[in-house]
Design an enzyme around this catalytic site. Structure first.
Site, short mmCIF file in Angstrom:
data_model
loop_
_atom_site.label_atom_id
_atom_site.label_comp_id
_atom_site.label_asym_id
_atom_site.label_seq_id
_atom_site.Cartn_x
_atom_site.Cartn_y
_atom_site.Cartn_z
N ARG A 129 45.93 30.51 43.99
CA ARG A 129 45.78 31.39 42.81
C ARG A 129 44.39 32.03 42.72
NH1 ARG A 129 49.91 30.90 43.90
NH2 ARG A 129 51.61 29.84 42.89
N SER A 132 52.76 29.75 33.93
CA SER A 132 52.11 28.42 33.97
C SER A 132 50.70 28.57 33.44
CB SER A 132 52.02 27.91 35.40
OG SER A 132 53.30 27.74 35.92
N GLU A 172 45.00 28.43 34.63
CA GLU A 172 45.30 29.54 35.56
C GLU A 172 45.14 30.87 34.81
OE1 GLU A 172 48.97 29.14 37.85
OE2 GLU A 172 49.28 31.30 37.68
C1 LIG Z 1 57.06 34.41 32.51
C2 LIG Z 1 55.96 34.41 33.53
C3 LIG Z 1 56.17 33.85 34.77
C4 LIG Z 1 55.15 33.83 35.74
N1 LIG Z 1 55.40 33.27 36.95
C5 LIG Z 1 54.43 33.27 37.89
C6 LIG Z 1 54.67 32.70 39.19
O1 LIG Z 1 55.75 32.23 39.51
N2 LIG Z 1 53.66 32.71 40.08
C7 LIG Z 1 52.42 33.24 39.79
O2 LIG Z 1 51.54 33.23 40.65
N3 LIG Z 1 52.18 33.78 38.57
C8 LIG Z 1 53.13 33.82 37.64
N4 LIG Z 1 52.89 34.37 36.40
C9 LIG Z 1 51.53 34.87 36.08
C10 LIG Z 1 51.30 36.38 36.38
O3 LIG Z 1 52.51 37.09 36.32
C11 LIG Z 1 50.66 36.58 37.75
O4 LIG Z 1 49.39 35.96 37.83
C12 LIG Z 1 50.50 38.07 38.08
O5 LIG Z 1 50.12 38.20 39.42
C13 LIG Z 1 49.46 38.78 37.21
O6 LIG Z 1 49.58 40.18 37.44
P1 LIG Z 1 49.21 41.22 36.30
O7 LIG Z 1 49.36 42.59 36.86
O8 LIG Z 1 49.96 40.94 35.06
O9 LIG Z 1 47.66 40.91 36.13
P2 LIG Z 1 46.82 40.84 34.76
O10 LIG Z 1 47.29 39.68 33.97
O11 LIG Z 1 46.78 42.17 34.13
O12 LIG Z 1 45.38 40.50 35.37
C14 LIG Z 1 45.15 39.28 36.05
C15 LIG Z 1 43.74 39.34 36.67
O13 LIG Z 1 43.72 40.32 37.69
C16 LIG Z 1 42.76 41.35 37.39
N5 LIG Z 1 43.37 42.60 37.85
C17 LIG Z 1 44.61 43.08 37.54
N6 LIG Z 1 44.86 44.19 38.25
C18 LIG Z 1 43.77 44.43 39.00
C19 LIG Z 1 43.40 45.42 39.96
N7 LIG Z 1 44.22 46.41 40.30
N8 LIG Z 1 42.18 45.33 40.57
C20 LIG Z 1 41.31 44.33 40.24
N9 LIG Z 1 41.60 43.37 39.34
C21 LIG Z 1 42.80 43.41 38.74
C22 LIG Z 1 42.50 41.25 35.90
O14 LIG Z 1 41.18 41.69 35.56
C23 LIG Z 1 42.65 39.75 35.69
O15 LIG Z 1 41.45 39.09 36.09
C24 LIG Z 1 53.89 34.40 35.43
C25 LIG Z 1 53.68 34.99 34.17
C26 LIG Z 1 54.71 35.00 33.23
C27 LIG Z 1 54.47 35.65 31.89
#
Ligand SMILES: Cc1cc2nc3c(=O)[nH]c(=O)nc-3n(C[C@H](O)[C@H](O)[C@H](O)COP(=O)(O)OP(=O)(O)OC[C@H]3O[C@@H](n4cnc5c(N)ncnc54)[C@H](O)[C@@H]3O)c2cc1C
Length: 304
Positions: free
Chosen positions: A176, A226, A296
């Site tokens: 992660r 998580s 996380e």
């Molecule tokens: C119901 C649910 C289930 C989930 N299941 C999983 C799972 O199975 N496995 C898992 O790993 N995660 C899971 N997640 C967590 C999440 O979906 C992941 O971590 C996902 O990759 C985050 O992507 P995001 O675009 O929403 O990032 P954000 O939440 O918008 O950002 C996360 C981080 O990345 C940075 N960021 C975002 N985009 C960029 C970019 N383009 N360039 C630089 N920095 C950036 C942000 O500043 C922040 O630090 C889950 C979440 C939910 C709500």
């Protein structure tokens, strides 16, 4: 923010993509968080480059977000500019076994397009509600798969807004995490290397993973997935349950009864409720089992 900064932003961003005093609760899956001074829905890489170069030069703070599915933003909001990379930058192109994906594309959509082209390797990500950029930053993973296994290269912008191509070995992928957690890089594009498979089998695997999610995870509530990383040798959810915290509540934040590894917003939680519940869970698990739970979820802004 000075008038000069605001004027520059207005020249570059159409009014419908420039939101002032925008509640972050609208842009995070936890559905909490106070207002950002300005939130910009990025419409192109070129626009992003100009904004980053300008804001960087002025040392103006900014925060890049994708789909907000791993963020806990404080009730006091974010004082600065939020750059949201979403459907203005979500192009996907397929060339043989490679997919070139812009950072704003949602994983569910990319996984579905991979299946359409009978490309296998991304099935694990079909149910993760993030953008490609967020998934690269977090090295998102599930069901034995993670982004590091399928990434060939990542194109990022540095603080000056210059493009750099990082190959997989320089991404410092870990559990992660990636180099981007520690460096001010912005993901703009990723090349994935997949392999040929059978479309029906790929779709069946995706459906199977999604059915497992629906059965085990409290998807009917707002959350960020998580809440904690998996501590080595344990499962966070089991430790939390064994500490007697199943269903434990602070305000509108609750340890899910369905999956104790998830903290959920049962309706009217504040970011502070969630923050305090995270701290309380960490403390109780530490007292009982001497295990440190590391969140996380990424916390943004000031909490009390
Ligand atoms: C119901 C649910 C289930 C989930 N299941 C999983 C799972 O199975 N496995 C898992 O790993 N995660 C899971 N997640 C967590 C999440 O979906 C992941 O971590 C996902 O990759 C985050 O992507 P995001 O675009 O929403 O990032 P954000 O939440 O918008 O950002 C996360 C981080 O990345 C940075 N960021 C975002 N985009 C960029 C970019 N383009 N360039 C630089 N920095 C950036 C942000 O500043 C922040 O630090 C889950 C979440 C939910 C709500």
């Amino acid at each position: 923010m000075t008038e000069t900064v605001e004027r520059f932003i207005r020249q570059l961003v159409a009014p419908e993509h420039l939101l002032q005093e925008e509640p972050m609760a609208k842009h995070t899956t936890f559905r909490v968080g106070g207002a950002a001074d300005i939130l910009i829905r990025i419409q192109s890489e070129d626009q992003l480059i100009k904004l980053v170069a300008y804001l960087g030069q002025l040392h103006q703070p900014y925060l890049v977000i994708g789909n907000g599915s791993n963020l806990l933003v404080s009730d006091r909001g974010y004082h600065g500019v939020v750059l949201q990379i979403g459907d203005g930058m979500n192009t996907v192109t397929v060339d043989g076994e490679r997919m070139c994906v812009q950072a704003g594309a949602l994983l569910s959509s990319v996984a579905s397009q991979a299946a359409q082209h009978a490309l296998s390797g991304l099935e694990f990500a079909a149910g993760i509600p993030g953008s490609m950029g967020g998934a690269i930053v977090m090295n998102a993973g599930a069901y034995e798969g993670e982004m590091s296994q399928i990434v060939e290269s990542v194109t990022v912008l540095n603080e000056q807004g210059e493009r750099m191509v990082l190959d997989r070995d320089t991404m410092e992928f870990g559990y992660r995490t990636s180099i981007i957690r520690n460096r001010p890089f912005i993901v703009v594009e990723t090349v994935l290397r997949l392999h040929k498979g059978d479309e029906q089998e790929i779709r069946a695997r995706m459906e199977d993973f999604n059915a497992k999610r629906r059965a085990k995870q409290p998807l009917e509530y707002a959350s960020a997935g998580s809440t904690f990383k998996r501590p080595e040798g344990y499962y966070a959810g089991k430790l939390i349950m064994d500490a007697g915290l199943r269903g434990y509540r602070i305000g509108g934040a609750q340890v899910s009864e369905k999956h104790c590894g998830f903290i959920i917003n049962v309706g009217n939680a504040s970011a502070q409720d969630i923050y305090e519940l995270i701290a309380e869970v960490q403390e109780k698990v530490k007292q009982r089992f001497h295990v440190e739970l590391e969140p996380e979820v990424i916390r943004i802004g000031d909490f009390l």
